[in-house]
Enzyme design. Structure first.
Site: not given
Length: 473
Positions: A79, A241
């Site tokens: 995240g 990511d």
């Protein structure tokens, strides 16, 4: 400034509400006025200044949650550990663009980190993102740079900073991996619909919207990587990511622009196995796309997903060939395929500067190659190659001078050499941003001569070639 909040409307499963936490005595030290004009952002507005700096809270600002394959191993939850999506704004072309602040403070995904960025990394990202944009490589861009008097601790205490980035989107391959491996099918479907609506609306009008969107993602990724290879750029951390679903270069960390030609060059000194070496980038791009395609195994048949992936290599090769033909002023791909392997062999053996070689090739007179020959030891070998090259170049039928002009428009004089970024950072850490701005100017117009800045086109000194860059940068 008209902020919109489309990603925030997806709900709590996709992000956590997070506010920018301003730094101690932070200052706006650089602002990208041309980009701001395109986004209709008026920095002279007191309210806009407060919003962009985090001094005025934006209730819908957030940090995104996603997963990712990092150096081959899967991390089920990552995240935005130091990033905040302020919202979206519309460009003059009518498209939405994210405003995303790096170094905004701790978030629910900081994993015990401080959520901060250092001035060093913010300057490196500002310079690299604008450099790639000027070289026609899709990339996030820098809108504003803030420094501060707040100390941020890495290997040693450093000056804290924030960088406001702009991108078409910050959705990563890892977003899809997060929901797929969590078994959250409803949210995965929401994300698919969101991307179709906001990034690939043309696919909605087709018989197979998802399939066509994924084909376009594959092709955009292939073209992005082809551009990296053509200009000699190495990302450094090609984790899933860090790969954008919109085909933009994002997440600048230990990147590098190749100087001495080394096909297996590794810019990230933390990449001990050379997983993301320059020559391996095309293969890693395909590996990442394979990870992405698994996330749609409940939406499409295996044969369909394989067919989508098979679009990658032809697209990458065709785009790379086109770029290299322009760099060399050639008209036939057969000539490129004959000349390029031999050229790369010479460049590698001579440790010739990649950018300097192609710039000198652009300036080469017909029948004259003394400047290039002066650069190397094995003059006979290069001389023989140049004779073959000259014959191939003349096949196009255009005037030599006309081809030279077209080559000078694609072969930059200036690239972001590591030692130049290093010097600009050292000066900025002492409060002097003039070297940063001088460097930014030539990187924004890298094909112009800038005779007053010739020193910024020079090869790195020996100490500059040994500078190490890690993920903590």
């Amino acid at each position: 400034m008209n902020l919109e909040h489309h990603f925030a409307s997806l709900g709590e499963a996709f992000s956590s509400k997070t506010l920018i936490q301003p730094l101690l005595e932070q200052r706006l030290v650089e602002f990208n006025q041309s980009l701001a004009t395109f986004l209709s952002i008026d920095i002279k507005s007191a309210e806009t200044k407060r919003i962009l700096s985090g001094e005025e809270a934006v209730p819908s600002s957030l940090s995104m949650v996603y997963a990712g394959h990092q150096f081959g191993g899967f991390s089920p939850q990552l995240g935005d550990g130091r990033g905040v999506l302020i919202g979206e704004v519309r460009g003059q072309n009518g498209f939405l663009y994210d405003l995303h602040m790096k170094g905004a403070g701790p978030t629910p995904y900081s994993r015990r980190g401080d959520g901060r960025a250092v001035l060093r990394s913010c300057i490196r990202e500002y310079l690299a993102s604008e450099a790639l944009t000027s070289l026609s490589v899709p990339s996030s861009r820098a809108l504003a740079l803030y420094d501060s008097r707040e100390a941020v601790y890495r290997e040693v205490p450093e000056a804290g900073a924030m960088l406001l980035r702009v991108a078409e989107g910050h959705i990563r391959f890892g977003h899809f991996e997060y929901f797929f491996y969590q078994g959250k099918q409803t949210e995965l479907n929401q994300l698919i619909e969101y991307c179709l609506k906001h990034y690939y609306p043309d696919c909605l009008a087709t018989d197979s919207p998802l399939e066509n969107m994924l084909i376009e993602v594959v092709k955009r990724t292939a073209r992005m990587v082809a551009k990296w290879q053509a200009i000699g750029f190495q990302h450094g951390v090609m984790n899933t990511d860090n790969f954008s679903f919109t085909g933009e270069t994002i997440d600048y960390g230990p990147y590098g622009f190749m100087e001495d030609y080394e096909p297996d060059w590794v810019c990230n000194h933390s990449d001990h196995e050379g997983r993301y070496a320059f020559s391996r980038q095309p293969g890693v791009g395909l590996w990442n796309l394979n990870c992405l395609m698994r996330c749609f195994s409940k939406h499409l048949e295996r044969d369909q997903l394989i067919a989508i992936l098979q679009c990658y290599e032809p697209e990458l090769q065709a785009h790379y060939d086109s770029l290299m033909m322009k760099k060399m002023g050639l008209s036939l791909v057969a000539d490129l395929h004959e000349l390029l392997p031999a050229l790369f062999s010479i460049l590698a053996a001579e440790k010739m500067d990649y950018t300097v070689f192609f710039r000198l090739l652009s300036h080469m007179d017909q029948g004259g190659s003394s400047l290039l020959l002066d650069e190397i030891i094995d003059r006979e070998k290069l001389s023989a190659w140049l004779k073959r090259y000259e014959l191939a170049r003349l096949k196009g039928g255009l005037a030599w001078s006309e081809v030279s002009r077209s080559m000078l428009a694609v072969n930059p004089k200036f690239i972001l050499r590591n030692y130049l970024a290093h010097d600009a950072i050292l000066a900025a850490e002492q409060g002097d941003y003039l070297p940063f701005r001088r460097l930014l100017n030539v990187l924004t117009y890298p094909f112009d001569e800038h005779p007053e800045s010739d020193m910024l086109a020079q090869r790195a000194p020996e100490w500059g070639k040994s500078l190490e860059v890690s993920c903590s940068s």
